[in-house]
Write a protein that holds these residues in place. Structure first.
Motif, PDB file in Angstrom:
ATOM      1  N   ASN A   8       6.595   0.122  -0.862  1.00  0.00           N
ATOM      2  CA  ASN A   8       6.825  -1.874  -1.289  1.00  0.00           C
ATOM      3  C   ASN A   8       5.635  -1.862  -2.276  1.00  0.00           C
ATOM      4  O   ASN A   8       4.979  -2.911  -2.331  1.00  0.00           O
ATOM      5  N   SER A  10       5.741  -2.423  -6.373  1.00  0.00           N
ATOM      6  CA  SER A  10       6.254  -3.345  -7.755  1.00  0.00           C
ATOM      7  C   SER A  10       5.931  -3.966  -8.492  1.00  0.00           C
ATOM      8  O   SER A  10       4.282  -3.818  -8.297  1.00  0.00           O
ATOM      9  N   LYS A  11       5.960  -3.437 -10.025  1.00  0.00           N
ATOM     10  CA  LYS A  11       5.380  -3.854 -10.963  1.00  0.00           C
ATOM     11  C   LYS A  11       6.553  -4.301 -12.013  1.00  0.00           C
ATOM     12  O   LYS A  11       8.106  -4.084 -11.804  1.00  0.00           O
ATOM     13  N   ALA A  12       5.974  -5.126 -12.470  1.00  0.00           N
ATOM     14  CA  ALA A  12       6.549  -6.054 -13.603  1.00  0.00           C
ATOM     15  C   ALA A  12       6.177  -6.460 -14.784  1.00  0.00           C
ATOM     16  O   ALA A  12       5.199  -6.818 -14.676  1.00  0.00           O
ATOM     17  N   LYS A  17      11.661  -5.709 -14.225  1.00  0.00           N
ATOM     18  CA  LYS A  17      11.141  -4.673 -13.377  1.00  0.00           C
ATOM     19  C   LYS A  17      10.888  -3.822 -13.703  1.00  0.00           C
ATOM     20  O   LYS A  17      11.815  -3.121 -13.717  1.00  0.00           O
ATOM     21  N   LEU A  19       8.888  -1.250 -11.513  1.00  0.00           N
ATOM     22  CA  LEU A  19       8.960  -0.611 -10.021  1.00  0.00           C
ATOM     23  C   LEU A  19       9.061  -1.465  -8.959  1.00  0.00           C
ATOM     24  O   LEU A  19       9.358  -2.885  -9.231  1.00  0.00           O
ATOM     25  N   ASP A  20       9.740  -0.857  -8.312  1.00  0.00           N
ATOM     26  CA  ASP A  20      10.834  -2.169  -7.410  1.00  0.00           C
ATOM     27  C   ASP A  20      10.826  -1.255  -5.968  1.00  0.00           C
ATOM     28  O   ASP A  20      11.544  -0.643  -5.863  1.00  0.00           O
ATOM     29  N   ARG A  21       9.468  -2.169  -5.212  1.00  0.00           N
ATOM     30  CA  ARG A  21       9.441  -1.691  -4.028  1.00  0.00           C
ATOM     31  C   ARG A  21       9.222  -0.409  -3.453  1.00  0.00           C
ATOM     32  O   ARG A  21      10.067   0.396  -2.683  1.00  0.00           O
ATOM     33  N   VAL A  55      -0.159  -3.767  -9.540  1.00  0.00           N
ATOM     34  CA  VAL A  55       0.884  -4.702  -8.821  1.00  0.00           C
ATOM     35  C   VAL A  55       0.750  -5.401  -8.036  1.00  0.00           C
ATOM     36  O   VAL A  55      -0.169  -6.242  -7.803  1.00  0.00           O
ATOM     37  N   LYS A  58       1.520  -4.513  -2.924  1.00  0.00           N
ATOM     38  CA  LYS A  58       1.027  -3.339  -2.870  1.00  0.00           C
ATOM     39  C   LYS A  58       0.327  -3.204  -2.102  1.00  0.00           C
ATOM     40  O   LYS A  58       0.068  -3.963  -1.329  1.00  0.00           O
TER      41      LYS A  58
END
Length: 64
Positions: A8, A10-12, A17, A19-21, A55, A58
């Protein structure tokens, strides 16, 4: 035991966004190929795995 494990992640950047989960496991004897168009997060994912990007949400593990 996986050499690389993401759960899971994620990075925005602001509202974008990248990376999403994302979840994945890579075992010691496995290879991983990351494919995608320009701006889809391939380099960001690699930097996350190498701990070069912070992130949210994470859970990242690497074998030592």
């Amino acid at each position: 035991m996986p050499m690389i494990k993401l759960h899971n992640v994620s990075k925005a950047f602001d509202q974008n966004k990248v990376l999403d989960r994302i979840s994945l496991e890579v075992e010691e004897s496995e290879s991983l190929v990351i494919l995608g168009g320009s701006g889809t997060g391939k380099t960001v994912l690699l930097k996350v795995i190498l701990s070069l990007r912070i992130v949210t949400g994470k859970q990242i593990g690497r074998a030592h």
